[in-house]
Design an enzyme around this catalytic site. Structure first.
Site, PDB file in Angstrom:
ATOM      1  N   HIS A 192      33.982  87.206  31.322  1.00 27.62           N
ATOM      2  CA  HIS A 192      35.277  86.950  31.933  1.00 27.62           C
ATOM      3  C   HIS A 192      35.605  85.465  31.790  1.00 27.62           C
ATOM      4  O   HIS A 192      34.710  84.627  31.616  1.00 27.62           O
ATOM      5  CB  HIS A 192      35.241  87.336  33.414  1.00 27.62           C
ATOM      6  CG  HIS A 192      35.372  88.816  33.667  1.00 27.62           C
ATOM      7  ND1 HIS A 192      35.511  89.352  34.927  1.00 27.62           N
ATOM      8  CD2 HIS A 192      35.375  89.866  32.813  1.00 27.62           C
ATOM      9  CE1 HIS A 192      35.609  90.671  34.838  1.00 27.62           C
ATOM     10  NE2 HIS A 192      35.514  91.009  33.568  1.00 27.62           N
ATOM     11  N   GLU A 203      36.454  83.137  33.907  1.00 34.12           N
ATOM     12  CA  GLU A 203      35.811  82.219  34.852  1.00 34.12           C
ATOM     13  C   GLU A 203      34.352  81.969  34.466  1.00 34.12           C
ATOM     14  O   GLU A 203      33.836  80.853  34.603  1.00 34.12           O
ATOM     15  CB  GLU A 203      35.843  82.785  36.280  1.00 34.12           C
ATOM     16  CG  GLU A 203      37.238  83.053  36.834  1.00 34.12           C
ATOM     17  CD  GLU A 203      37.675  84.490  36.615  1.00 34.12           C
ATOM     18  OE1 GLU A 203      37.499  85.035  35.496  1.00 34.12           O
ATOM     19  OE2 GLU A 203      38.218  85.087  37.558  1.00 34.12           O
ATOM     20  N   CYS A 262      37.430  88.587  40.246  1.00 32.73           N
ATOM     21  CA  CYS A 262      36.729  89.839  40.573  1.00 32.73           C
ATOM     22  C   CYS A 262      35.452  89.490  41.358  1.00 32.73           C
ATOM     23  O   CYS A 262      35.101  88.322  41.488  1.00 32.73           O
ATOM     24  CB  CYS A 262      36.394  90.581  39.280  1.00 32.73           C
ATOM     25  SG  CYS A 262      34.931  89.936  38.419  1.00 32.73           S
ATOM     26  N   CYS A 322      32.953  87.178  39.345  1.00 28.01           N
ATOM     27  CA  CYS A 322      33.419  85.792  39.163  1.00 28.01           C
ATOM     28  C   CYS A 322      33.494  85.051  40.491  1.00 28.01           C
ATOM     29  O   CYS A 322      33.135  83.868  40.569  1.00 28.01           O
ATOM     30  CB  CYS A 322      34.758  85.790  38.445  1.00 28.01           C
ATOM     31  SG  CYS A 322      34.621  86.431  36.764  1.00 28.01           S
TER      32      CYS A 322
END
Lengths: 159, 159
Positions: A53, A55, A83, A86
């Site tokens: 992801h 991040e 999420c 993260c």
């Protein structure tokens, strides 16, 4: 344009790269002492890796630059609410502040579903600012999922 | 020894490597069709990277082996209850089952603080089995933090 909007525009440019790669369009930048030290975007399908992801990408890069697992003087800008993975990584990295663009009502963990960034029982709490360039961040996501539903690509599920 | 205890013994061997490296002693293995496809242990201080928890290491390795971000036929064994980041990564990877040894009362997210592995509003829920070789997994952690407190090493905070 405010300073926060300026950084969010850079995060949006990263999100656009994800969009162009057929990935859920989320982008992020890490800012330290007023300077962007890391940029990244969601690459989960391309990398075939659930950890990729936006991040996570910039936390990984920033730790390499700072030379420590503690990113205590960094601010993370991301186009969409983090999420659980993260948000947990942000807490692990002791990042003091997160700025995000638009909410994620299906998996957001800065208050939408859970509030991992501000859980008093954890050993770190994060200052959160939301809604910066909200409309632009949300628009890119809507555009992506509209196209996705048209093409019916089953691998592109929302986070 | 049950099958689960056998895999947990392998995870404990990984945790011992973390202990020997001066890291919080948490180890993990990923099992697929009865075979261990990835092993890993906490390397946060050595790698100077907040993402390098045992579970993250084996999710990363397993995704490379499976060739997909979905680890839908894997079982993750870990000596200590996952933190929010690792629990979130397990959900992201769609891992169907997690077996852990001992609880983490400060950051555990399989029920101790939050229950990320079983949040009905997320798009994936995980079957959880706990307490396998609990005493051995807990003992290694206690031993580590006793030594840590004696040496007063400030970088080794509990997860």
């Amino acid at each position: 344009m405010t300073e926060a909007e300026g950084y969010m525009k850079e995060a949006l440019a990263e999100a656009q790269k994800a969009f162009d790669a057929g990935e859920v369009p989320i982008g992020a930048v890490m800012v330290r002492n007023g300077e962007i030290i890391a940029r990244g975007y969601n690459l989960r399908n391309t990398a075939k890796n659930p950890l990729c992801h936006a991040e996570m990408e910039i936390i990984h890069k920033a730790a390499g630059i700072v030379g420590d697992w503690r990113l205590e003087d960094c601010v993370l800008y991301v186009t969409v609410e983090p999420c659980p993975m993260c948000a947990g990584a942000i807490v692990q990295a002791r990042i003091p502040k997160v700025v995000f663009g638009t909410r994620n009502n299906k998996a957001g963990c800065a208050g939408s579903i859970l509030n991992i960034l501000n859980e008093p029982r954890f050993n770190h709490q994060v200052l959160v600012e939301e809604g910066v360039l909200q409309e632009e961040c949300s628009r890119l996501m809507r555009l992506f999922f509209r196209r996705f539903r048209k093409n019916n690509a089953p691998e592109l599920t929302e986070e």
